[in-house]
Write an enzyme that holds these catalytic residues in place. Structure first.
Site, PDB file in Angstrom:
ATOM      1  N   CYS A 137       3.610 -11.273  36.824  1.00 18.43           N
ATOM      2  CA  CYS A 137       3.318 -10.603  38.090  1.00 18.43           C
ATOM      3  C   CYS A 137       3.037 -11.680  39.123  1.00 18.43           C
ATOM      4  O   CYS A 137       2.272 -12.613  38.860  1.00 18.43           O
ATOM      5  CB  CYS A 137       2.099  -9.692  37.917  1.00 18.43           C
ATOM      6  SG  CYS A 137       1.319  -9.217  39.470  1.00 18.43           S
TER       7      CYS A 137
ATOM      8  N   CYS B 102       4.518  -4.710  38.830  1.00 22.13           N
ATOM      9  CA  CYS B 102       3.290  -4.862  38.047  1.00 22.13           C
ATOM     10  C   CYS B 102       2.623  -3.500  37.860  1.00 22.13           C
ATOM     11  O   CYS B 102       2.403  -2.778  38.843  1.00 22.13           O
ATOM     12  CB  CYS B 102       2.340  -5.818  38.750  1.00 22.13           C
ATOM     13  SG  CYS B 102       0.712  -5.929  37.961  1.00 22.13           S
TER      14      CYS B 102
ATOM     15  N   ASP C 186       2.358   1.657  -3.461  1.00 21.01           N
ATOM     16  CA  ASP C 186       1.335   2.161  -4.391  1.00 21.01           C
ATOM     17  C   ASP C 186       1.139   3.664  -4.227  1.00 21.01           C
ATOM     18  O   ASP C 186       0.964   4.394  -5.212  1.00 21.01           O
ATOM     19  CB  ASP C 186       0.005   1.430  -4.162  1.00 21.01           C
ATOM     20  CG  ASP C 186       0.044  -0.017  -4.637  1.00 21.01           C
ATOM     21  OD1 ASP C 186       0.902  -0.330  -5.479  1.00 21.01           O
ATOM     22  OD2 ASP C 186      -0.780  -0.818  -4.162  1.00 21.01           O
TER      23      ASP C 186
ATOM     24  N   ALA D  68       0.830  -1.212   0.000  1.00 22.61           N
ATOM     25  CA  ALA D  68       0.000   0.000   0.000  1.00 22.61           C
ATOM     26  C   ALA D  68       0.863   1.261   0.000  1.00 22.61           C
ATOM     27  O   ALA D  68       0.549   2.248  -0.672  1.00 22.61           O
ATOM     28  CB  ALA D  68      -0.936   0.001   1.212  1.00 22.61           C
TER      29      ALA D  68
ATOM     30  N   GLU E  47     -11.416 -13.605 -11.078  1.00 23.32           N
ATOM     31  CA  GLU E  47     -10.614 -14.586 -10.342  1.00 23.32           C
ATOM     32  C   GLU E  47      -9.828 -13.883  -9.238  1.00 23.32           C
ATOM     33  O   GLU E  47      -9.504 -12.700  -9.357  1.00 23.32           O
ATOM     34  CB  GLU E  47      -9.673 -15.354 -11.274  1.00 23.32           C
ATOM     35  CG  GLU E  47      -8.806 -14.491 -12.158  1.00 23.32           C
ATOM     36  CD  GLU E  47      -8.188 -15.280 -13.307  1.00 23.32           C
ATOM     37  OE1 GLU E  47      -7.601 -16.348 -13.032  1.00 23.32           O
ATOM     38  OE2 GLU E  47      -8.284 -14.818 -14.462  1.00 23.32           O
TER      39      GLU E  47
ATOM     40  N   LYS F  49      -6.814 -12.558  -6.936  1.00 18.67           N
ATOM     41  CA  LYS F  49      -5.436 -12.145  -7.226  1.00 18.67           C
ATOM     42  C   LYS F  49      -4.536 -12.764  -6.158  1.00 18.67           C
ATOM     43  O   LYS F  49      -4.446 -12.273  -5.035  1.00 18.67           O
ATOM     44  CB  LYS F  49      -5.325 -10.623  -7.215  1.00 18.67           C
ATOM     45  CG  LYS F  49      -3.947 -10.100  -7.617  1.00 18.67           C
ATOM     46  CD  LYS F  49      -3.947  -8.567  -7.651  1.00 18.67           C
ATOM     47  CE  LYS F  49      -2.595  -8.036  -8.100  1.00 18.67           C
ATOM     48  NZ  LYS F  49      -1.502  -8.416  -7.185  1.00 18.67           N
TER      49      LYS F  49
ATOM     50  N   SER G  46       2.063  -5.375 -15.781  1.00 20.56           N
ATOM     51  CA  SER G  46       1.229  -5.391 -14.580  1.00 20.56           C
ATOM     52  C   SER G  46      -0.125  -4.790 -14.918  1.00 20.56           C
ATOM     53  O   SER G  46      -0.345  -4.286 -16.018  1.00 20.56           O
ATOM     54  CB  SER G  46       1.899  -4.609 -13.449  1.00 20.56           C
ATOM     55  OG  SER G  46       2.077  -3.264 -13.833  1.00 20.56           O
TER      56      SER G  46
ATOM     57  N   LYS H 239      -8.137  -4.099  -5.649  1.00 20.79           N
ATOM     58  CA  LYS H 239      -7.411  -4.461  -4.429  1.00 20.79           C
ATOM     59  C   LYS H 239      -8.330  -4.429  -3.206  1.00 20.79           C
ATOM     60  O   LYS H 239      -9.224  -3.584  -3.102  1.00 20.79           O
ATOM     61  CB  LYS H 239      -6.245  -3.496  -4.207  1.00 20.79           C
ATOM     62  CG  LYS H 239      -5.134  -3.579  -5.242  1.00 20.79           C
ATOM     63  CD  LYS H 239      -4.349  -4.867  -5.105  1.00 20.79           C
ATOM     64  CE  LYS H 239      -3.024  -4.800  -5.832  1.00 20.79           C
ATOM     65  NZ  LYS H 239      -2.008  -4.021  -5.141  1.00 20.79           N
TER      66      LYS H 239
END
Length: 776
Positions: A436, A406, A35, A32, A112, A114, A80, A312
């Site tokens: 703890c 703790c 892109d 991402a 289909e 990817k 692509s 996507k």
């Protein structure tokens, strides 16, 4: 900053990412992020076309081939696809297609998934596989012929007949989720490199210089198209794929037609809903105009076809910043690090926290506070930190330190010690988990312990959710599970969420929980590493809480699916004085365990003196050696007292010496005698004539539950069947003995009828249980 400067920066950064991804097999950013950078560069170049150069990442696909592989030129470039990230993007693509074709009616598309793997080209000449190549930069790839020949579902010779003299098949080499898990487990066990995700594993496996390594990896192939052809093999994309399938090449089982963009969107939504249940990773859906004539009419633009698009899914991986690392305390006292993140949207959900598991994981990642990291979210899985982007580490990044106290109760935090036991020896090392020591005095541990205790699969106390439990603890009304049974109406009524009716219902549910099955009670105690199935094994095999509490670790390992480490967790839990006190308080509250009884007959019948000797882990003495030893010396006392001559009459010299050496140690003698004494006290008998025992009535049978049962829940029905020895499965097959079908039963009932499997309705099932002495 000028446009030209930004363009140069973007090109340099994208080139570096391409090099890391394609050459080093070490992706540095999520898809991402890549892109976003690519689209920014593309937009700037569109605004300033005079700045476009032939070497810009927008003018080619991917990166250069590795020098270690010979290069292969693609006669037909491997381009692509353009991307759609929103429904509006896909509709715009559909509009352009309709406009470009200028034809009436809906356009026919292929649909289909990817696959998330590595694109490859397979070249067949006269039906024989002669070459495999990676995409590379789209024009030139790497020759990986030796490696693709090791992928089991790639045919070395095509089936059938009629294939062209030259056939180039294109597709994706990928790794299934199950294969990926197996590979990482094997790599970790061998001390090797583990992979971040199946895509990286597939790419790294396929691009090995040693094809033997590739052959050992669980790779698969799925074809999605063709390249160069010596003659046509179809007039539609789906037709071509079906033809390839006939010749023995795997295609997607999810391949479908769609009439128009709206049907494409419906397909996208359907696959999206089923994405996490698919056996492989996908990152979107590919839509192509199905007609080859229409594809030719639409043609191409710079780096992608006009007749296809990849829609996507929301990115599963994103970049963000670690703002802090905080520590949470769980039910068992484990102090777990959690990354507090700069909020970022991942897979459609805003993420601000991510699990870090333990300090070993932080060390493995090399994580510091202030780092930029890649986080991943898949389905309902808690987001995880996958990788640190070291190039973006700030100078003031701080190491992560475990608190000495703790964060909830202030008690001391201690690092766990791992004890490994093998061949009669113990070794101790530091564990990855910190705990703890406050137990139920720690508010966090108390709340989580109560939440687990009242849960549906434990004591099943309806009306006590997380918020209600937290409220009761915060009000000081409960300090242990046993305090639930002391609650009074006046204490609860008026609390948030509790009117008179709901208060009475809660108290009734608490009272009803005093009659649990032994398995539910054991599970409710929250023993580390003891899940629902292990609790059932303990209850079914040992038959009483007293035996479970008394059982030695070595005796527990005789039970199905319980190893020595888990056995020690169980034993140590019941040895702990604090836990003993909590259990006694629960029993004193009026608890009546419903199915306590004798030791399981099959367990008693299957436990032998030879089996006990084999479990002692004496060096080089396995089950066969133990059988030989017991055949010669038929009691533990005789084996302990035996000299070298006696032992060598039963065993090889090395084994005999190992047995004698083992029992020279008085601690080992005591251990063996303690185990035998406990087994005999539990009802075992070493004499075979005393060991005849009847198995459970449904032992070896597989049953299936389907539909809605009205007189009991499916969970209760499952418990009752398992108490009779049956295995309860989730699907019907030829091995199914019987199906219990309630109202609303669907495909499982139909499958049972098809296979001729016996079917009981609920009334008949209740009658059957009554015949077995089990009340409903």
């Amino acid at each position: 900053m000028t446009a030209e400067t930004r363009i140069l920066e973007l090109r340099a950064e994208l080139d570096q990412h391409n090099y890391r991804y394609y050459v080093l097999d070490e992706p540095s950013v999520p898809d991402a992020e890549y892109d976003r950078l690519f689209n920014e560069l593309k937009a700037l170049e569109a605004e300033h076309p005079h700045l476009v150069t032939p070497d810009s990442p927008t003018q080619r696909v991917g990166g250069a081939a590795l020098a270690a592989f010979s290069q292969v030129r693609h006669e037909v470039p491997m381009l692509s696809l353009g991307n759609a990230f929103e429904e509006a993007d896909l509709r715009e693509f559909g509009r352009r297609v309709v406009e470009g074709l200028d034809q009436p009616g809906a356009v026919d598309y292929s649909c289909e998934p990817k696959l998330d793997g590595l694109a490859v080209s397979l070249l067949y000449r006269d039906g024989q596989l002669v070459q495999g190549a990676t995409r590379g930069d789209g024009t030139t790839g790497e020759d990986i012929s030796a490696n693709v020949r090791t992928v089991r579902n790639i045919p070395l010779k095509l089936q059938g007949k009629g294939w062209p003299a030259v056939l180039e098949v294109r597709g994706e080499v990928y790794m299934s989720k199950a294969g990926f898990d197996r590979l990482n487990a094997a790599q970790a066990e061998a001390g090797g490199k583990t992979f971040a995700n199946p895509r990286n594993a597939a790419a790294g496996s396929l691009r090995q210089l040693d094809s033997k390594i590739t052959a050992s990896r669980p790779l698969e192939f799925c074809c999605y198209g063709v390249g160069q052809l010596s003659e046509s093999i179809g007039d539609s994309h789906i037709g071509i794929l079906e033809q390839l399938k006939a010749w023995g090449l795997p295609i997607s089982r999810e391949l479908k037609h769609a009439a128009g963009i709206e049907e494409c969107l419906a397909y996208y939504r359907d696959i999206g809903e089923r994405r996490n249940s698919l056996p492989y990773e996908i990152d979107g859906v590919v839509f192509k105009v199905n007609s080859l004539a229409a594809q030719r009419e639409l043609g191409f633009r710079a780096r992608e076809p006009r007749w296809a698009i990849a829609h996507k899914f929301p990115a599963m991986e994103e970049l963000t910043e670690v703002l802090d690392v905080e520590f949470q305390v769980g039910r068992t006292g484990a102090v777990t690090p959690v990354a507090r993140l700069k909020p970022v949207k991942v897979a459609g959900v805003t993420v601000s926290n991510a699990t870090l598991h333990n300090m070993d994981e932080i060390a493995r990642l090399g994580l510091r506070i202030g780092d930029t990291v890649i986080i991943r979210r898949a389905g309902d899985v808690i987001p995880q930190v996958m990788q640190v982007v070291l190039e973006r580490r700030p100078q003031d990044a701080r190491p992560v330190e475990v608190p000495s106290e703790c964060p909830v109760c202030g008690s001391q935090v201690e690092r766990t010690q791992l004890v490994k036991r093998s061949k009669g020896k113990e070794t101790t090392s530091e564990g990855a988990v910190y705990r703890c020591v406050g137990r139920l005095a720690c508010g966090a541990q108390l709340k989580q312990a109560i939440i687990h205790y009242v849960s549906r699969r434990a004591m099943d106390i309806d009306g006590l959710g997380e918020k209600s439990v937290e409220q009761l603890v915060d009000e000081g009304l409960i300090g242990s599970p046993a305090d639930l049974y002391k609650l009074q109406f006046e204490q609860v009524v008026g609390l948030e969420g509790f009117a008179e009716v709901s208060t009475q219902k809660l108290l009734d549910a608490i009272e009803a929980s005093k009659r649990p099955s032994l398995a539910r009670f054991i599970y409710a105690l929250g023993i580390p590493d003891v899940g629902e199935e292990t609790a059932k094994v303990l209850a079914r095999s040992l038959g009483s809480l007293a035996r479970v509490q008394q059982a030695l670790p070595q005796v527990l390992t005789y039970l199905p699916d319980i190893g020595l480490e888990v056995a020690y967790e169980i034993h140590n839990f019941f040895e702990d004085e604090h836990n003993q006190k909590v259990i006694q308080q629960l029993l004193d509250s009026g608890m009546q365990l419903q199915d306590e009884g004798e030791l399981a007959a099959e367990f008693a019948a299957s436990t032998t003196l030879a089996g006990m000797i084999a479990k002692l882990d004496i060096a080089s003495v396995g089950p066969t050696g133990a059988e030989k030893l017991v055949a010669k010396l038929d009691s533990l006392d005789k084996i302990i007292a035996a000299d070298g001559i006696d032992l060598r009459q039963a065993l090889a010299a090395k084994q005999a010496d190992a047995v004698r050496e083992f029992f020279k140690d008085e601690a080992n003698q005591k251990l063996a005698r303690d185990i035998e004494a406990q087994l005999l006290a539990f009802g075992m008998h070493w004499s075979s004539e005393k060991k005849v025992a009847e198995g459970l009535p449904l032992a070896g049978q597989t049953w299936v539950l389907t539909g809605t049962l009205e007189r009991m829940s499916r969970d209760i029905a499952k418990d009752k069947l398992e108490s009779l020895g049956a295995k309860v499965a989730g699907s019907v097959s030829g091995k199914t003995h019987c199906v219990v079908a309630g109202p609303g039963a669907g495909s499982k009932l139909a499958k049972a009828a098809e296979l001729g499997v016996k079917v009981l309705d609920e009334d008949a099932f209740v009658t059957f249980l009554a015949e077995q002495g089990i009340a409903v």
